[in-house]
Design a protein around this motif. Structure first.
Motif, PDB file in Angstrom:
ATOM      1  N   SER A 173       0.863  -1.195   0.000  1.00  0.00           N
ATOM      2  CA  SER A 173       0.000   0.000   0.000  1.00  0.00           C
ATOM      3  C   SER A 173       0.891   1.233   0.000  1.00  0.00           C
ATOM      4  O   SER A 173       2.019   1.176   0.479  1.00  0.00           O
ATOM      5  N   CYS A 266      -4.385   3.052   2.374  1.00  0.00           N
ATOM      6  CA  CYS A 266      -4.696   2.682   1.003  1.00  0.00           C
ATOM      7  C   CYS A 266      -4.077   3.751   0.103  1.00  0.00           C
ATOM      8  O   CYS A 266      -3.663   4.781   0.634  1.00  0.00           O
ATOM      9  N   ARG A 268      -4.150   0.082  -2.092  1.00  0.00           N
ATOM     10  CA  ARG A 268      -3.330  -1.126  -2.221  1.00  0.00           C
ATOM     11  C   ARG A 268      -2.736  -1.167  -3.625  1.00  0.00           C
ATOM     12  O   ARG A 268      -3.394  -0.767  -4.590  1.00  0.00           O
TER      13      ARG A 268
END
Ligand SMILES: Cc1cc2nc3c(=O)[nH]c(=O)nc-3n(C[C@H](O)[C@H](O)[C@H](O)COP(=O)(O)OP(=O)(O)OC[C@H]3O[C@@H](n4cnc5c(N)ncnc54)[C@H](O)[C@@H]3O)c2cc1C
Length: 423
Positions: A173, A266, A268
């Motif tokens: 991430s 995030c 990802r």
């Protein structure tokens, strides 16, 4: 500088586990050198913007450093204790200053912007190393060496055996932070739409500030779970503001001492372990995704209208990359069966936590308490080399539970105590 500098212990990597190790080595009177390639300490905690420290340890085994870090962070107004009792909510930017305060010892040298150039060994003993600091070669001799690089870079340079996870991998991430968010407005919105306390909860820090509002919330594209925020992300995809992959995992937290700031765990991105060209492309994709997510929250979430991007992680969020072969490789079976060991490094209960790129492929499996033996941190190839943090000797699944920050800190502390005993 031709003359060798001599130390009891050299720690390569001044991140989560390396700082814990350096603190305990120095506290125990060892002449210690901490080598860091960045120009700041903290690794994923600072450069990777990874907050908060997950609750994981039971019984406080090897938690002296953790407690010291929390105590000093309070002094800088950079810590809160969340309502679940987790006191590991820290401010990632202030941590750069706090860690230098915590690691201020006369017998501890820190070298920034420095990496290892070469390693000189005889049989199973590392004799000395040559560091490279801004193109200057520094010969260093030590009794013990600790690889805390998070990548096993030092162990790989020393030709150590690396464990193979047979194509299993965690997603990476690239974390980021938005500022200028109206948390009151956002919290009243999420509380109305999501009453699942396990996913979304808010907390007013009455103990420290009497005003600071904190929260955590998340969303995933996994169809087995129905997280309330996902319908907004789905709408974002329909409206062309987000891409389908942006729905994979969306997790946000407020930040201790970061009024109006929100940390994103995030987007990802794919983990190309041995393909630097693809890894670099993924970073470009990640920053595009950050910009999409930024525009999305501004339009869809009350409180984010005036948000600004304040930080994008300078260290990629790599969950798992290389694990070192150690004297004992800790397995999922050891973890699940709560296998006991004398003088454990830690006792913890953080879940098996695997971030997959496939829908419904991620795993968050609760566990009972488990222990880790010191042998999982001692190199199988060298008697005086240790591997700590997320490069420990564990199989892929066991690693996914042990990689959290508090456990990494206990590993650093346990190795420091082990070295002190042997010295
Ligand atoms: C995206 C993501 C989210 C996560 N979320 C959480 C969470 O919410 N809570 C939690 O508790 N844990 C979380 N984790 C796990 C945890 O943050 C890491 O596993 C842990 O911080 C790893 O610590 P470490 O010491 O092994 O590595 P790091 O903290 O990365 O430290 C490694 C250090 O070594 C330095 N280095 C590397 N190579 C060299 C070299 N050759 N010479 C000198 N220095 C070098 C690096 O610059 C860095 O400072 C997350 C991890 C990721 C990737």
């Amino acid at each position: 500088m031709d003359e060798k500098q001599k130390y009891d212990v050299v720690i390569i990597g001044g991140g989560t586990s390396g700082c814990a190790c350096a603190y305990n080595c120095a506290k125990n009177g060892l002449k210690t050198l901490l080598v860091e390639k960045n120009n700041f300490l903290g690794g994923l905690m600072t450069g990777g913007l990874v907050v908060p420290i997950m609750k994981s340890s039971i019984n406080d085994i090897n938690c002296d450093y953790y407690k010291k870090l929390i105590q000093v962070s309070k002094k800088y107004n950079a810590q809160i204790t969340y309502k679940d009792g987790n006191d590991g909510w820290l401010n990632p930017e202030l941590l750069k200053i706090i860690l230098e305060d915590v690691l201020s010892f006369d017998n501890l040298d820190i070298l920034f912007e420095t990496s290892t150039e070469s390693i000189i060994y005889e049989g199973s003993i590392i004799k000395s190393i040559i560091l490279n600091s801004n193109l200057l070669s520094l010969p260093i001799e030590a009794q013990y060496y600790v690889d805390a690089t998070g990548t096993a870079e030092f162990s790989i340079l020393a030709n150590c055996d690396i464990l193979d996870s047979h194509d299993k991998k965690q997603q990476n991430s690239l974390r980021f932070i938005l500022g200028n968010v109206n948390l009151e407005e956002f919290c009243s919105f999420i509380k109305k739409i999501d009453n699942n306390e396990d996913i979304t909860n808010t907390y007013r820090d009455e103990i420290n500030t009497n005003t600071e509002l904190h929260f955590t919330t998340a969303s995933t594209w996994d169809t087995l779970t129905h997280w309330a925020l996902d319908k907004y992300l789905q709408q974002g995809v329909k409206d062309g503001i987000l891409q389908e992959s942006d729905r994979a995992y969306f997790q946000v937290f407020s930040i201790a001492g970061g009024l109006g700031q929100v940390a994103f765990n995030c987007p990802r991105i794919d983990n190309y372990k041995n393909n630097p060209y693809m890894s670099s492309k993924e970073l470009i994709n990640a920053r595009k995704a950050i910009y999409r997510l930024y525009n999305f929250v501004k339009q869809y979430f009350p409180g984010f209208q005036n948000a600004i991007i304040t930080n994008i992680a300078t260290q990629t969020g790599v969950r798992e990359q290389n694990r070192v072969k150690t004297k004992y490789v800790f397995t999922k079976d050891d973890l699940i069966s709560s296998k006991t060991f004398n003088n454990p490094v830690l006792m913890a209960n953080y879940s098996i936590d695997i971030h997959s790129d496939k829908k419904n492929g991620s795993i968050l499996q609760k566990t009972s308490n488990y222990m880790l033996p010191i042998e999982s941190l001692i190199s199988a190839n060298y008697e005086n080399l240790f591997a700590i943090g997320k490069i420990l000797g564990a199989d892929f699944e066991a690693h996914s539970a042990l990689r959290v920050q508090k456990s990494c800190m206990s590993m650093g502390e346990a190795v420091a105590k082990h070295i002190t005993k042997m010295n």
